[in-house]
Motif scaffolding. Structure first.
Motif, PDB file in Angstrom:
ATOM      1  N   PHE A 533     -56.761  -9.021 -25.649  1.00 14.08           N
ATOM      2  CA  PHE A 533     -54.869  -9.624 -25.047  1.00 14.08           C
ATOM      3  C   PHE A 533     -54.676  -8.942 -23.736  1.00 14.08           C
ATOM      4  O   PHE A 533     -54.777  -8.245 -23.020  1.00 14.08           O
ATOM      5  N   GLU A 534     -55.160 -10.427 -23.036  1.00 17.45           N
ATOM      6  CA  GLU A 534     -55.631 -10.386 -21.501  1.00 17.45           C
ATOM      7  C   GLU A 534     -54.440  -9.998 -21.085  1.00 17.45           C
ATOM      8  O   GLU A 534     -53.397 -10.804 -20.890  1.00 17.45           O
ATOM      9  N   THR A 535     -53.771  -9.293 -20.057  1.00 18.15           N
ATOM     10  CA  THR A 535     -52.449  -9.154 -19.652  1.00 18.15           C
ATOM     11  C   THR A 535     -52.544  -8.682 -18.319  1.00 18.15           C
ATOM     12  O   THR A 535     -51.431  -8.795 -17.670  1.00 18.15           O
ATOM     13  N   GLU A 536     -53.873  -8.406 -17.741  1.00 18.29           N
ATOM     14  CA  GLU A 536     -53.892  -7.769 -16.120  1.00 18.29           C
ATOM     15  C   GLU A 536     -54.352  -9.258 -15.902  1.00 18.29           C
ATOM     16  O   GLU A 536     -55.015  -9.937 -15.727  1.00 18.29           O
ATOM     17  N   ASP A 537     -53.327  -9.627 -14.491  1.00 17.29           N
ATOM     18  CA  ASP A 537     -54.349 -10.792 -13.297  1.00 17.29           C
ATOM     19  C   ASP A 537     -55.520 -10.461 -13.117  1.00 17.29           C
ATOM     20  O   ASP A 537     -55.174  -9.580 -12.143  1.00 17.29           O
ATOM     21  N   ASN A 538     -55.689 -11.545 -13.097  1.00 15.25           N
ATOM     22  CA  ASN A 538     -57.714 -11.410 -11.855  1.00 15.25           C
ATOM     23  C   ASN A 538     -57.350 -12.372 -10.988  1.00 15.25           C
ATOM     24  O   ASN A 538     -56.412 -13.126 -10.844  1.00 15.25           O
ATOM     25  N   VAL A 539     -58.838 -12.779 -11.054  1.00 15.58           N
ATOM     26  CA  VAL A 539     -58.926 -14.261  -9.606  1.00 15.58           C
ATOM     27  C   VAL A 539     -58.545 -15.713 -11.048  1.00 15.58           C
ATOM     28  O   VAL A 539     -57.562 -16.461  -9.882  1.00 15.58           O
ATOM     29  N   ILE A 540     -58.396 -15.482 -12.062  1.00 19.77           N
ATOM     30  CA  ILE A 540     -56.702 -16.544 -12.755  1.00 19.77           C
ATOM     31  C   ILE A 540     -55.819 -15.633 -13.380  1.00 19.77           C
ATOM     32  O   ILE A 540     -56.485 -14.031 -13.936  1.00 19.77           O
ATOM     33  N   PRO A 541     -54.972 -16.078 -13.379  1.00 16.79           N
ATOM     34  CA  PRO A 541     -53.382 -15.551 -13.906  1.00 16.79           C
ATOM     35  C   PRO A 541     -53.615 -14.730 -15.408  1.00 16.79           C
ATOM     36  O   PRO A 541     -54.025 -16.194 -15.875  1.00 16.79           O
ATOM     37  N   ALA A 542     -53.609 -13.383 -15.627  1.00 17.56           N
ATOM     38  CA  ALA A 542     -53.803 -13.206 -17.519  1.00 17.56           C
ATOM     39  C   ALA A 542     -52.795 -14.444 -17.947  1.00 17.56           C
ATOM     40  O   ALA A 542     -51.981 -15.147 -17.927  1.00 17.56           O
ATOM     41  N   SER A 543     -53.716 -15.033 -19.226  1.00 17.34           N
ATOM     42  CA  SER A 543     -53.088 -15.460 -20.337  1.00 17.34           C
ATOM     43  C   SER A 543     -51.361 -15.668 -20.787  1.00 17.34           C
ATOM     44  O   SER A 543     -50.869 -16.353 -20.684  1.00 17.34           O
ATOM     45  N   ASN A 544     -51.234 -14.091 -20.278  1.00 13.65           N
ATOM     46  CA  ASN A 544     -50.112 -13.406 -21.698  1.00 13.65           C
ATOM     47  C   ASN A 544     -48.962 -13.937 -20.175  1.00 13.65           C
ATOM     48  O   ASN A 544     -47.773 -14.090 -20.406  1.00 13.65           O
ATOM     49  N   SER A 545     -49.764 -13.504 -19.037  1.00 10.54           N
ATOM     50  CA  SER A 545     -48.245 -13.934 -18.079  1.00 10.54           C
ATOM     51  C   SER A 545     -48.579 -15.106 -17.980  1.00 10.54           C
ATOM     52  O   SER A 545     -46.982 -15.449 -16.807  1.00 10.54           O
ATOM     53  N   VAL A 546     -49.215 -16.399 -17.998  1.00 10.69           N
ATOM     54  CA  VAL A 546     -48.597 -17.500 -17.406  1.00 10.69           C
ATOM     55  C   VAL A 546     -47.930 -17.685 -18.846  1.00 10.69           C
ATOM     56  O   VAL A 546     -47.346 -18.484 -18.700  1.00 10.69           O
ATOM     57  N   MET A 547     -48.498 -17.069 -19.801  1.00 12.18           N
ATOM     58  CA  MET A 547     -47.473 -18.060 -21.499  1.00 12.18           C
ATOM     59  C   MET A 547     -45.809 -17.303 -21.103  1.00 12.18           C
ATOM     60  O   MET A 547     -44.990 -17.781 -21.703  1.00 12.18           O
ATOM     61  N   ALA A 548     -45.939 -16.067 -21.022  1.00 14.69           N
ATOM     62  CA  ALA A 548     -44.621 -15.710 -20.388  1.00 14.69           C
ATOM     63  C   ALA A 548     -43.601 -15.974 -19.405  1.00 14.69           C
ATOM     64  O   ALA A 548     -42.608 -16.080 -19.371  1.00 14.69           O
TER      65      ALA A 548
END
Length: 673
Positions: A533-548
């Motif tokens: 479950f990808e929740t932490e933003d990195n060089v690309i934002p986390a897929s869950n944060s984008v989805m939210a």
């Protein structure tokens, strides 16, 4: 035998002639490991990775190493960009075992795929010694390995945030202030970014900080964002000669980059500089966008309107050897010979001095002062200096083009194309250049026709007319986000409908009711040793944060309470874990959406598209924009269209005031924060 010649990934093909019997990550290969009861070596990298090339040359091209790997192990090569799920799973294991991660990443697994050992780059002797010890342990005390694998797997699984049902309210966005105060302690006020090296650009951090500074009237935060964007554009990190950013700098001043140019960075940075240009109208930001566009069109754009993935860090030097940065660096005498009487002024602008020196008599061009100051000190007008700078860059470009070019990674990745699509749509909104929106639309059409299967799923990667590997959450989330941005730029409702279709597909196939987040891999596809479950933003934002963020926007436009509830439940679970804000900036952006300063705008009427061009050129990060030139089925726009009238509806908290009739009146209201 080595089977990588059957693959399309440039990274895997680079290893196709190694004496090692490399396999690709497939269910068949994993089944063979179980059947033969052999340990698995999984070696993960990407085509533009310098240290991946070093380890290949030292170890994977070596017959002694090959003999050991071929005799006792099943060896699997993975392109992390094709299989981010495999990379993320085993990177967690390596980070637990060693306290750090990076690429190349190498792990040894039990035949069932559970990791027992790993690390990043290894010298040949260390690699051989480690493999021999592991094989001996596996023969003599396999139970010890199994016991360790169990504990390690437990550690990987424990990293997942646990879901909890709640009806509690989310804290007021005013609570972001202490988080910003903590974050600001790590700001580098001289060169921007975080006060450490290496320095990654992290575009989403500055998209959020810029928005926060604007909405909360924090001039200090906006100043920090501008220092960062200016210094990144001045640094060797940005290729002033031909445009495009490298992946990161190895120093504090954005000077010497790790020279690979990645599509995902340049897509996000185009969005960031576009937003900053809307706020400041700084000509430097415009120059960055225009040069990046020129680079992308020359080097990374396909005939079909898609984008390639990357240019390598390494290229052949004058001795015919691969060398990091060889294409980009300059030696002083070379510049003296080329620039002649202009050399002294050039050396002042681009620091052919101690500040701009790298190593081995090489300089990486870097600016350290505003052109206005340099022009004044040289007794020149600013226009004269700018003209000279353009002439110098053109001359150096022509000379550099005769050098051996870095290798191209010519695979096409869905999520990275979506980031670039969004970058072009944002650049169009900021600058109004029609070429940008044509490029964005063409890329969106490519994604729809080549990467979106009729049964609803996306493909991850495409090359030579062949789409393959079922897409991951990152691909869906970033494509939906890009389609929403494209809708905002064009008012073509099909892009908004497509964003909703992709979102609904994710809710059906990726959402985990128990965890209350989206899994990285579809429930329909191959499951690895642990759910990710990808929740932490990195060089690309986390897929869950984008989805939210996507869900929240769509919840307003489609009046969908389930979308809103799902997005805010994710945010509710994240906020208590928000310990280092740079890894949660996209979640902070969603939190800021709940501010009382946020509004929505509906632009309806025959001139809606023209009106929107003017509105979109203003910096309004707190406004969700929609509109139509005819009656619309989008719930937010329902019953708002009146024939032959241009109406501007400003809404807040699901309530709208009486429509305004002029753009200026509307902008005056929207700019109140």
């Amino acid at each position: 035998m080595n089977e990588l010649h059957l693959e399309t990934s440039p990274y895997l093909l680079q290893h196709a002639n190694n004496p090692i019997h490399w396999k690709a990550w497939t269910e068949n290969t994993l089944a063979n490991a179980k059947e033969e009861n052999k340990l698995i070596i999984v070696s993960i990298g990407y085509s533009a990775c310098h240290w991946c090339h070093v380890m290949e040359h030292e170890s994977f091209e070596d017959n002694e190493v090959a003999d050991i790997m071929n005799k006792d192990f099943i060896s699997i090569k993975v392109d992390r960009e094709e299989r981010p799920d495999v990379d993320a799973t085993y990177m967690k294991a390596v980070q637990i075992m060693t306290g750090q991660g990076g690429w190349p990443m190498n792990a040894v697994l039990l035949p069932d795929g559970r990791p027992v050992w790993g690390g990043t780059y290894f010298k040949k002797a260390n690699w051989i010694d480690s493999l021999e010890q592991l094989q001996q342990l596996y023969i003599e005390q396999p139970e010890k390995m199994v016991e360790y694998a169990e504990k390690l797997l437990g550690g990987i699984q424990s990293l997942v945030l646990l879901g909890q049902n709640t009806s509690n309210e989310i804290a007021n966005p005013k609570n972001i202030k202490p988080i910003i105060e903590k974050w600001s302690k790590s700001f580098d006020w001289e060169f921007g970014g975080h006060a450490r090296a290496p320095k990654f650009m992290m575009p989403n951090n500055y998209l959020f900080l810029q928005r926060y500074g604007f909405q909360e009237k924090r001039a200090d935060i906006l100043e920090f964002v501008d220092i960062t964007l200016t210094r990144m554009a001045w640094g060797g990190l940005f290729d002033t000669i031909d445009g495009g950013f490298s992946r990161y700098s190895v120093d504090m001043k954005w000077h010497v980059p790790h020279f690979e140019k990645m599509l995902y960075d340049n897509g996000q940075l185009m969005s960031l500089y576009a937003e900053a240009y809307k706020r400041t109208k700084d000509p430097l930001y415009r120059e960055v966008i225009e040069k990046t566009h020129a680079f992308l069109q020359k080097e990374l754009t396909t005939a079909e309107g898609a984008f390639y993935s990357a240019l390598d860090a390494d290229s052949l030097n004058e001795k015919g050897r691969l060398e990091e940065g060889a294409f980009y660096v300059w030696q002083k005498q070379e510049l003296v010979d080329l620039l002649k009487d202009d050399f002294t002024l050039f050396a002042t602008v681009f620091n052919i001095n101690e500040f701009g020196y790298w190593e081995d008599r090489n300089f990486v061009l870097i600016q350290n002062d505003a052109p206005e100051n340099i022009a004044a000190n040289a007794g020149l007008t600013l226009e004269t200096l700018k003209s000279k700078k353009q002439d110098w860059e053109k001359l150096l470009y022509e000379v550099r083009e005769r050098r051996s070019k870095p290798r191209l990674d010519d695979k096409i990745l869905t999520s990275w194309n979506a980031l670039m699509l969004k970058g072009y749509a944002d650049a169009y909104k900021a600058l109004g250049n029609e070429e940008y929106i044509k490029i964005a639309v063409r890329n969106a059409e490519f994604i729809c026709s080549k990467l979106w299967h009729p049964d609803g799923h996306l493909w991850r990667t495409y090359k030579n007319g062949d789409a393959k590997i079922k897409a991951f959450l990152e691909d869906y989330a970033l494509t939906a986000d890009a389609f929403i941005t494209l809708y905002e730029a064009t008012l073509e409702e099909k892009w908004l409908i497509y964003a909703k279709q992709l979102t609904d597909y994710c809710l059906e196939n990726f959402y985990d009711e128990k965890q209350q987040f989206f899994a990285y891999t579809s429930a329909k596809e191959e499951q690895l040793i642990a759910k990710h479950f990808e929740t932490e933003d990195n060089v690309i934002p986390a897929s869950n944060s984008v989805m939210a963020n996507v869900l929240y926007k769509l919840s307003i436009l489609f009046d969908n309470e389930y979308y809103e509830k799902t997005a805010l439940q994710m945010l509710y679970l994240i906020i208590p874990n928000l310990d280092y804000p740079s890894a949660f900036s996209n979640w902070l952006n969603l939190w800021l959406d709940l501010s009382e300063k946020n509004k929505e705008l509906a632009v309806c009427g025959p001139d809606a598209i023209e009106s929107l061009k003017e509105i979109n050129s203003n910096y309004l990060p707190h406004i969700i924009i929609a509109g139509s030139v005819k009656e619309s089925t989008i719930p937010f726009l329902a019953n708002r269209f009146v024939n032959n009238e241009n109406l501007f509806y400003i809404c807040q908290n699901r309530a709208c005031g009486l429509p305004k009739n002029t753009i200026q009146e509307t902008l005056n209201d929207l700019k109140k924060v």
